[in-house]
Design a protein around this motif. Structure first.
Motif, PDB file in Angstrom:
ATOM      1  N   SER A  16       0.828  -1.212   0.000  1.00  0.00           N
ATOM      2  CA  SER A  16       0.000   0.000   0.000  1.00  0.00           C
ATOM      3  C   SER A  16       0.860   1.260   0.000  1.00  0.00           C
ATOM      4  O   SER A  16       0.599   2.218  -0.735  1.00  0.00           O
ATOM      5  CB  SER A  16      -0.917  -0.017   1.220  1.00  0.00           C
ATOM      6  N   ILE A  17       1.917   1.241   0.821  1.00  0.00           N
ATOM      7  CA  ILE A  17       2.803   2.412   0.899  1.00  0.00           C
ATOM      8  C   ILE A  17       3.589   2.580  -0.398  1.00  0.00           C
ATOM      9  O   ILE A  17       3.795   3.701  -0.870  1.00  0.00           O
ATOM     10  CB  ILE A  17       3.755   2.284   2.115  1.00  0.00           C
ATOM     11  N   CYS A  18       4.007   1.469  -0.991  1.00  0.00           N
ATOM     12  CA  CYS A  18       4.755   1.538  -2.261  1.00  0.00           C
ATOM     13  C   CYS A  18       3.896   2.136  -3.376  1.00  0.00           C
ATOM     14  O   CYS A  18       4.395   2.888  -4.221  1.00  0.00           O
ATOM     15  CB  CYS A  18       5.237   0.148  -2.666  1.00  0.00           C
ATOM     16  N   LYS A  19       2.603   1.807  -3.378  1.00  0.00           N
ATOM     17  CA  LYS A  19       1.709   2.358  -4.402  1.00  0.00           C
ATOM     18  C   LYS A  19       1.630   3.872  -4.328  1.00  0.00           C
ATOM     19  O   LYS A  19       1.415   4.546  -5.338  1.00  0.00           O
ATOM     20  CB  LYS A  19       0.306   1.758  -4.251  1.00  0.00           C
ATOM     21  N   SER A  20       1.803   4.412  -3.126  1.00  0.00           N
ATOM     22  CA  SER A  20       1.787   5.872  -2.960  1.00  0.00           C
ATOM     23  C   SER A  20       3.175   6.480  -3.148  1.00  0.00           C
ATOM     24  O   SER A  20       3.397   7.650  -2.841  1.00  0.00           O
ATOM     25  CB  SER A  20       1.240   6.239  -1.571  1.00  0.00           C
ATOM     26  N   ASN A  46       9.614  -9.037  -3.586  1.00  0.00           N
ATOM     27  CA  ASN A  46       9.101  -8.823  -4.944  1.00  0.00           C
ATOM     28  C   ASN A  46       8.338  -7.506  -5.059  1.00  0.00           C
ATOM     29  O   ASN A  46       8.392  -6.814  -6.080  1.00  0.00           O
ATOM     30  CB  ASN A  46       8.195  -9.981  -5.359  1.00  0.00           C
ATOM     31  N   THR A  47       7.619  -7.160  -3.984  1.00  0.00           N
ATOM     32  CA  THR A  47       6.900  -5.880  -3.950  1.00  0.00           C
ATOM     33  C   THR A  47       7.887  -4.722  -4.031  1.00  0.00           C
ATOM     34  O   THR A  47       7.672  -3.742  -4.765  1.00  0.00           O
ATOM     35  CB  THR A  47       6.068  -5.764  -2.660  1.00  0.00           C
ATOM     36  N   LEU A  48       8.997  -4.840  -3.289  1.00  0.00           N
ATOM     37  CA  LEU A  48      10.013  -3.777  -3.293  1.00  0.00           C
ATOM     38  C   LEU A  48      10.722  -3.693  -4.648  1.00  0.00           C
ATOM     39  O   LEU A  48      11.001  -2.598  -5.149  1.00  0.00           O
ATOM     40  CB  LEU A  48      11.040  -4.026  -2.178  1.00  0.00           C
ATOM     41  N   ILE A  49      11.014  -4.855  -5.254  1.00  0.00           N
ATOM     42  CA  ILE A  49      11.668  -4.852  -6.575  1.00  0.00           C
ATOM     43  C   ILE A  49      10.808  -4.088  -7.580  1.00  0.00           C
ATOM     44  O   ILE A  49      11.289  -3.212  -8.307  1.00  0.00           O
ATOM     45  CB  ILE A  49      11.907  -6.298  -7.063  1.00  0.00           C
ATOM     46  N   ASP A  50       9.525  -4.422  -7.616  1.00  0.00           N
ATOM     47  CA  ASP A  50       8.609  -3.783  -8.561  1.00  0.00           C
ATOM     48  C   ASP A  50       8.521  -2.277  -8.306  1.00  0.00           C
ATOM     49  O   ASP A  50       8.554  -1.477  -9.249  1.00  0.00           O
ATOM     50  CB  ASP A  50       7.226  -4.421  -8.452  1.00  0.00           C
ATOM     51  N   ALA A  51       8.425  -1.885  -7.032  1.00  0.00           N
ATOM     52  CA  ALA A  51       8.291  -0.463  -6.683  1.00  0.00           C
ATOM     53  C   ALA A  51       9.549   0.319  -7.037  1.00  0.00           C
ATOM     54  O   ALA A  51       9.472   1.410  -7.622  1.00  0.00           O
ATOM     55  CB  ALA A  51       7.984  -0.322  -5.199  1.00  0.00           C
ATOM     56  N   ASN A  74      15.618 -16.891  -1.822  1.00  0.00           N
ATOM     57  CA  ASN A  74      15.954 -16.995  -3.241  1.00  0.00           C
ATOM     58  C   ASN A  74      14.900 -16.306  -4.102  1.00  0.00           C
ATOM     59  O   ASN A  74      13.697 -16.476  -3.862  1.00  0.00           O
ATOM     60  CB  ASN A  74      16.054 -18.470  -3.652  1.00  0.00           C
ATOM     61  N   PRO A  75      15.334 -15.534  -5.109  1.00  0.00           N
ATOM     62  CA  PRO A  75      14.356 -14.900  -6.008  1.00  0.00           C
ATOM     63  C   PRO A  75      13.617 -15.958  -6.813  1.00  0.00           C
ATOM     64  O   PRO A  75      14.129 -17.063  -7.021  1.00  0.00           O
ATOM     65  CB  PRO A  75      15.223 -14.010  -6.901  1.00  0.00           C
ATOM     66  N   ASP A  76      12.429 -15.620  -7.273  1.00  0.00           N
ATOM     67  CA  ASP A  76      11.661 -16.539  -8.110  1.00  0.00           C
ATOM     68  C   ASP A  76      11.392 -15.902  -9.465  1.00  0.00           C
ATOM     69  O   ASP A  76      11.934 -14.830  -9.788  1.00  0.00           O
ATOM     70  CB  ASP A  76      10.360 -16.947  -7.410  1.00  0.00           C
ATOM     71  N   VAL A  77      10.562 -16.535 -10.269  1.00  0.00           N
ATOM     72  CA  VAL A  77      10.289 -16.044 -11.616  1.00  0.00           C
ATOM     73  C   VAL A  77       9.616 -14.670 -11.577  1.00  0.00           C
ATOM     74  O   VAL A  77       9.839 -13.828 -12.468  1.00  0.00           O
ATOM     75  CB  VAL A  77       9.437 -17.062 -12.408  1.00  0.00           C
ATOM     76  N   ILE A  78       8.821 -14.401 -10.550  1.00  0.00           N
ATOM     77  CA  ILE A  78       8.159 -13.100 -10.426  1.00  0.00           C
ATOM     78  C   ILE A  78       9.190 -11.995 -10.207  1.00  0.00           C
ATOM     79  O   ILE A  78       9.081 -10.900 -10.766  1.00  0.00           O
ATOM     80  CB  ILE A  78       7.125 -13.117  -9.279  1.00  0.00           C
ATOM     81  N   SER A  79      10.216 -12.294  -9.400  1.00  0.00           N
ATOM     82  CA  SER A  79      11.298 -11.322  -9.164  1.00  0.00           C
ATOM     83  C   SER A  79      11.943 -10.924 -10.479  1.00  0.00           C
ATOM     84  O   SER A  79      12.127  -9.737 -10.777  1.00  0.00           O
ATOM     85  CB  SER A  79      12.362 -11.917  -8.236  1.00  0.00           C
TER      86      SER A  79
END
Length: 456
Positions: A16-20, A46-51, A74-79
């Motif tokens: 939520s905070i990353c979206k803002s 993954n949320t932080l990577i995207d943000a 470990n990172p995954d495919v989404i990362s």
């Protein structure tokens, strides 16, 4: 159970905070969570990577991988999909491919979204053949293409000028049971419209409705704009009425499309009616809307109203672009206020826009049409940058003023520079020279035109 629930709550808070776009606060929440014994998981990172990729930079997003390693996650495919997508948005093809290799080296298997992102990047870089090879790898490999895969392919082919291939793929997919989405139809209709294939676009739109789908405002606006660009204004207005009858709400872009088309055809009264509708529907104008309105006022000779809109643009927190100022300069020239046009051109320079060739061409044309050919010649000679429009404008206006010898000299200098002038304008110079008895000049000019065609 409590730990899992707590981590889930932590992830919801961070997302939520990353979206803002408050990444500093998100990091503080993460630190506070760890202090309280709530450990982050793969979803957190993954949320932080995207943000970080979206709001800071690709490198900032990639740096999160090191933090994951330190945390033993470990990172995954989404990362990696988030990182590949970030690199693709910046058209960093080499980084996208390197990330793909890195993912494979780590033993992480790419999914169909990984390939979709890579295909989209290749299309953006103008590499449709390479994108098609990836598409074939998906189709012939172990992955099942998703509707998004087909949408990427059709949209990419259209944007790279391969509309026939996109249409053939679309028909082939239909024969194999693929049910197109509204995005698929919009991509195909947009591609057909850009290639001016109005009939095919209308056919797809009709087919779209017959299948029980409801075209959205984007679909209608795309076709309507294409009608106007092809000069089929009545068909465009029919689309407009159809949109209204189906209850679609217009956005600023759709309104501006209609207003601009009506202005071009001189239907000022109808344009004014559309503006009133836009205002009554509470549409907040964007810069494109303001530019359209300014253009309308300038064409009506209402320069005071046009200049008032400049103040309104600033109050709305928008910044005028080159096009805005060019419209004003053109309006001042149309009104014969060349001093004001020059002052506004100087004002543009103080704003840091630099040399505006389109605006200067407007001044050159305005001076010529007003009969101030000596002033126009001085402006032409002072111009450091010229294009084919510059030469065409001056030659055309010299012919109108009956100064055919001067027009001939400008025409020859234009051809020497490698620019092209419309054949109708060349013909006007030749006919003008003949009318005043300069047959030798005509022979020389024709010879120079032939040589220029061979050289350029």
């Amino acid at each position: 159970m409590v730990a899992k629930l707590s981590t889930k709550v932590l992830n919801i808070c961070i997302a939520s905070i990353c979206k803002s776009k408050q990444l500093g606060k998100a990091e503080n929440v993460l630190i506070d969570g760890i202090r309280l014994g709530v450990l982050p998981d793969i979803v957190t990172y993954n949320t932080l990577i995207d943000a970080y990729c979206r709001f800071v930079s690709f490198d900032a997003g990639y740096a999160v991988l090191y933090r994951m390693n330190e945390a033993g996650i470990n990172p995954d495919v989404i990362s990696y999909n988030s990182l590949i997508s970030a690199a693709a948005r910046k058209c960093l093809l080499s980084k996208s491919l390197n990330l793909f290799d890195e993912m494979l080296q780590r033993g992480i298997h790419p999914d169909v979204w990984s390939y979709n992102i890579l295909m989209n990047c290749l299309f953006k870089l103008g590499k449709p053949d390479e994108a098609n090879r990836i598409f074939m790898d998906i189709v012939l490999g172990e992955y099942s293409p998703s509707p998004a895969t087909y949408n990427v392919m059709i949209n990419g082919l259209c944007k790279n000028g391969y509309v026939n291939n996109a249409l053939a793929l679309f028909r082939n997919l239909q024969r194999h049971g693929f049910i197109p989405q509204i995005l698929t139809y919009n991509a195909l209709i947009n591609g057909l419209c850009k290639s001016r294939r109005m009939g095919a676009a209308r056919k797809i739109l009709k087919e779209f409705g017959e299948l029980g789908y409801e075209p959205n405002a984007i679909t209608y606006t795309t076709v309507m704009k294409c009608c106007f660009q092809c000069g089929k204004f009545e068909e465009g207005l029919e689309i407009l009425h159809e949109m209204r009858s189906k209850g679609f709400t217009f956005d600023g872009f759709a309104y501006c499309t209609v207003i601009a088309a009506l202005i071009k055809t001189g239907r000022i009264q109808e344009a004014n009616e559309i503006i009133e509708q836009m205002q009554s529907n509470g549409i907040e104008p964007d810069l494109v809307s303001y530019n359209t309105l300014i253009n309308l006022y300038c064409r009506q000779g209402k320069l005071d109203d046009a200049l008032k809109l400049l103040d309104e643009i600033e109050k709305e927190g928008l910044e005028c672009d080159k096009y805005t100022h060019t419209i004003i300069i053109h309006g001042l020239c149309m009104a014969g206020n060349f001093v004001g046009a020059q002052q506004h051109l100087n004002y543009m320079n103080t704003l840091g826009f630099g040399f505006n060739l389109v605006a200067v061409n407007c001044m050159l044309d305005g001076l010529g049409k007003a009969g101030h050919m000596d002033h126009a010649m001085k402006l032409f000679e002072a111009m450091e940058v010229k294009d084919s429009f510059t030469y065409t404008i001056l030659v055309h206006n010299l012919c109108r003023a009956g100064r055919f010898l001067s027009a001939s000299k400008i025409l020859v200098s234009c051809l020497k520079c490698g620019f092209k002038i419309l054949r109708a304008t060349q013909r006007a110079v030749i006919d003008g020279l003949i009318s005043i008895g300069y047959t030798n000049e005509v022979r020389k000019l024709k010879s120079k035109i032939r040589i220029a065609r061979v050289l350029h």
